[in-house]
Design a protein around this motif. Structure first.
Motif, short mmCIF file in Angstrom:
data_model
loop_
_atom_site.label_atom_id
_atom_site.label_comp_id
_atom_site.label_asym_id
_atom_site.label_seq_id
_atom_site.Cartn_x
_atom_site.Cartn_y
_atom_site.Cartn_z
N PHE A 74 0.86 -1.18 0.00
CA PHE A 74 0.00 0.00 0.00
C PHE A 74 0.89 1.22 0.00
O PHE A 74 1.86 1.31 0.75
N SER A 75 0.55 2.19 -0.84
CA SER A 75 1.32 3.42 -0.93
C SER A 75 0.40 4.61 -0.69
O SER A 75 -0.56 4.81 -1.44
N ILE A 76 0.70 5.39 0.34
CA ILE A 76 -0.13 6.57 0.60
C ILE A 76 0.12 7.64 -0.46
O ILE A 76 -0.64 8.60 -0.56
N ARG A 77 1.17 7.47 -1.25
CA ARG A 77 1.45 8.43 -2.33
C ARG A 77 0.62 8.13 -3.57
O ARG A 77 0.36 9.04 -4.36
N GLY A 78 0.21 6.87 -3.75
CA GLY A 78 -0.49 6.52 -4.98
C GLY A 78 -1.85 5.89 -4.81
O GLY A 78 -2.63 5.84 -5.76
N ASP A 79 -2.18 5.39 -3.60
CA ASP A 79 -3.45 4.71 -3.38
C ASP A 79 -4.43 5.63 -2.67
O ASP A 79 -4.06 6.38 -1.77
N LEU A 80 -5.71 5.54 -3.06
CA LEU A 80 -6.74 6.36 -2.45
C LEU A 80 -6.84 6.06 -0.95
O LEU A 80 -6.74 4.91 -0.53
N HIS A 81 -7.08 7.12 -0.16
CA HIS A 81 -7.23 6.95 1.27
C HIS A 81 -7.79 8.23 1.86
O HIS A 81 -7.83 9.27 1.20
N THR A 82 -8.25 8.16 3.11
CA THR A 82 -8.63 9.36 3.84
C THR A 82 -7.58 9.61 4.91
O THR A 82 -7.02 8.67 5.47
N GLU A 83 -7.33 10.87 5.17
CA GLU A 83 -6.31 11.22 6.16
C GLU A 83 -6.67 10.70 7.54
O GLU A 83 -5.81 10.25 8.30
N ALA A 84 -7.96 10.74 7.88
CA ALA A 84 -8.38 10.28 9.21
C ALA A 84 -8.09 8.80 9.40
O ALA A 84 -7.63 8.37 10.47
N SER A 85 -8.36 7.99 8.37
CA SER A 85 -8.12 6.56 8.48
C SER A 85 -6.63 6.24 8.56
O SER A 85 -6.21 5.38 9.34
N VAL A 86 -5.83 6.93 7.76
CA VAL A 86 -4.39 6.71 7.81
C VAL A 86 -3.84 7.11 9.18
O VAL A 86 -2.97 6.43 9.74
N ALA A 87 -4.36 8.21 9.73
CA ALA A 87 -3.92 8.65 11.06
C ALA A 87 -4.28 7.62 12.12
O ALA A 87 -3.49 7.32 13.02
N LEU A 88 -5.49 7.06 12.03
CA LEU A 88 -5.93 6.06 12.99
C LEU A 88 -5.04 4.82 12.92
O LEU A 88 -4.59 4.30 13.94
N LEU A 89 -4.78 4.34 11.71
CA LEU A 89 -3.97 3.14 11.55
C LEU A 89 -2.51 3.39 11.92
O LEU A 89 -1.85 2.52 12.49
N SER A 90 -2.01 4.56 11.60
CA SER A 90 -0.65 4.90 12.02
C SER A 90 -0.54 4.91 13.53
O SER A 90 0.45 4.43 14.10
N GLY A 91 -1.55 5.45 14.19
CA GLY A 91 -1.55 5.46 15.65
C GLY A 91 -1.61 4.07 16.23
O GLY A 91 -1.11 3.83 17.34
N ALA A 92 -2.21 3.13 15.49
CA ALA A 92 -2.27 1.74 15.95
C ALA A 92 -0.96 0.99 15.70
O ALA A 92 -0.79 -0.12 16.19
N GLY A 93 -0.05 1.61 14.94
CA GLY A 93 1.26 0.99 14.74
C GLY A 93 1.59 0.62 13.32
O GLY A 93 2.69 0.11 13.05
N LEU A 94 0.70 0.83 12.35
CA LEU A 94 1.02 0.48 10.97
C LEU A 94 2.09 1.43 10.43
O LEU A 94 2.02 2.64 10.62
N ASN A 95 3.08 0.85 9.76
CA ASN A 95 4.19 1.60 9.18
C ASN A 95 3.98 1.64 7.66
O ASN A 95 4.27 0.68 6.95
N PHE A 96 3.47 2.75 7.16
CA PHE A 96 3.11 2.82 5.75
C PHE A 96 4.32 2.80 4.83
O PHE A 96 4.23 2.34 3.69
N LEU A 97 5.44 3.31 5.30
CA LEU A 97 6.65 3.22 4.49
C LEU A 97 7.05 1.75 4.31
O LEU A 97 7.49 1.35 3.23
N ARG A 98 6.89 0.97 5.36
CA ARG A 98 7.22 -0.45 5.24
C ARG A 98 6.24 -1.19 4.35
O ARG A 98 6.63 -2.10 3.61
N HIS A 99 4.97 -0.83 4.41
CA HIS A 99 3.98 -1.46 3.52
C HIS A 99 4.33 -1.19 2.06
O HIS A 99 4.15 -2.06 1.20
N GLU A 100 4.84 0.00 1.78
CA GLU A 100 5.21 0.33 0.40
C GLU A 100 6.48 -0.40 -0.02
O GLU A 100 6.62 -0.82 -1.17
#
Length: 344
Positions: free
Chosen positions: A126-152
């Motif tokens: 998953f890439s927050i630079r290229g995949d559709l998303h909402t900022e609120a959801s990304v913030a929630l998941l980041s707070g839960a520990g998801l590392n979006f750079l690692r997912h990419e």
């Protein structure tokens, strides 16, 4: 020889071995491995090994496995009002699933006695630079520990994951009945259906969607049938069930769903659950082949396969997926807002 120790800016001595810099997700992974049930974190580089281990665990359940499912995703493109009909709710679900990509896929497996046999977190690309998303959801998941750079950088290709699952004994009819277990699982099952059908769009209407679920997942259990109100987190707290891993991560939520099911559903009802399921389902005459699910034959190049899309929403909002759960959706949505505020 005694090597001189490098000095800090203040002149104090420190170890020549630097401590690694841990992200929240790395720390969560380490802590989860220290618990009673290790959550296996799966990335592209260990996908083949862990996928086979997951199937080995399912095969070891001679009377069939209970497979709890949870998917994390990056928000909604469309949200129907709570007053929407079931057809309108499905239209919104179909729009979201067709347009968005899933981020994390959690599977927790138990035998018929409720003994947990294994838990996996399949981390998809998953890439927050290229995949559709909402900022609120990304913030929630980041707070839960998801590392979006690692997912990419290390995420599993959704096509590889879908092909593996589509050809596994967990899908369709098999000699052993495996039961899929969800909590407010319409979106989970929608994304699961999309994953195993090579990224096809969901069926055009609710009736065909339900028919497809019966074919691919003939034995399903929805925990909302026993717990129509309240969020997953609330039910865990009320019953004193301790989480392993963080809320809003797929494997932790799947494992929590599994624990909650075996605590809430009385043993006498669990004893006859298979009979109830079998009465409701019409088995296929033979197992589905990969080509039946939309996957090209093995000799086809994977690069020619269509790009897969995937999923949206958070657990609290998923209660809106069925009209009979409208009041539960309001309550869970309020609890979700509180959780987001706490994270921020």
């Amino acid at each position: 020889p005694d090597w001189p120790q490098p000095a800090t800016a203040q002149g104090r001595q420190r170890s020549p071995i630097a401590l690694p810099a841990f992200s929240i997700q790395h720390l969560t992974e380490m802590l989860s491995q220290l618990g009673a049930m290790r959550i296996h974190e799966v990335w592209a580089w260990n996908f083949q090994e862990e996928a086979e281990a997951c199937l080995d665990v399912a095969r070891s359940c001679s009377s069939g496995a209970f497979v709890a499912l949870d998917v994390e995703f990056p928000g909604f493109v469309q949200q129907p009002p709570l007053s929407a009909t079931r057809d309108e709710q499905y239209a919104a679900l179909r729009c979201n699933v067709d347009m968005l990509q899933p981020i994390q896929f959690g599977i927790a497996i138990a035998d018929v006695e409720g003994a947990v046999c294994g838990v996996w977190s399949f981390n998809l690309y998953f890439s927050i630079r290229g995949d559709l998303h909402t900022e609120a959801s990304v913030a929630l998941l980041s707070g839960a520990g998801l590392n979006f750079l690692r997912h990419e950088a290390e995420g599993i290709d959704a096509q590889d994951f879908g092909r593996w699952l589509a050809t596994s004994p967990l899908i369709g009819q098999s000699s052993v009945a495996h039961r899929w277990l969800t909590f407010s699982g319409n979106y989970d099952l929608g994304y699961l259906l999309k994953l195993i059908t090579a990224g096809r769009q969901l069926p055009s209407d609710l009736g065909n969607f339900e028919a497809a679920l019966k074919i691919h997942f003939p034995h399903r259990l929805e925990l909302r049938n026993w717990l129509p109100f309240g969020s997953l987190e609330r039910h865990l707290q009320e019953r004193g069930i301790e989480r392993e891993g963080a809320a809003h991560t797929a494997a932790s939520d799947a494992l929590a769903t599994l624990h909650l099911f075996f605590m809430v559903v009385p043993a006498v009802r669990r004893a006859r659950r298979d009979a109830v399921l079998d009465e409701q389902q019409e088995p296929d005459s033979e197992p589905l082949a990969a080509s039946d699910l939309g996957w090209p034959m093995p000799q086809a190049s994977s690069s020619s396969m269509p790009k897969m899309l995937q999923r949206p929403a958070n657990r609290g909002h998923r209660t809106a997926a069925t009209s009979s759960w409208a009041s539960a959706a309001r309550q869970a949505a309020v609890e979700e807002v509180v959780m987001v505020d706490a994270v921020r």
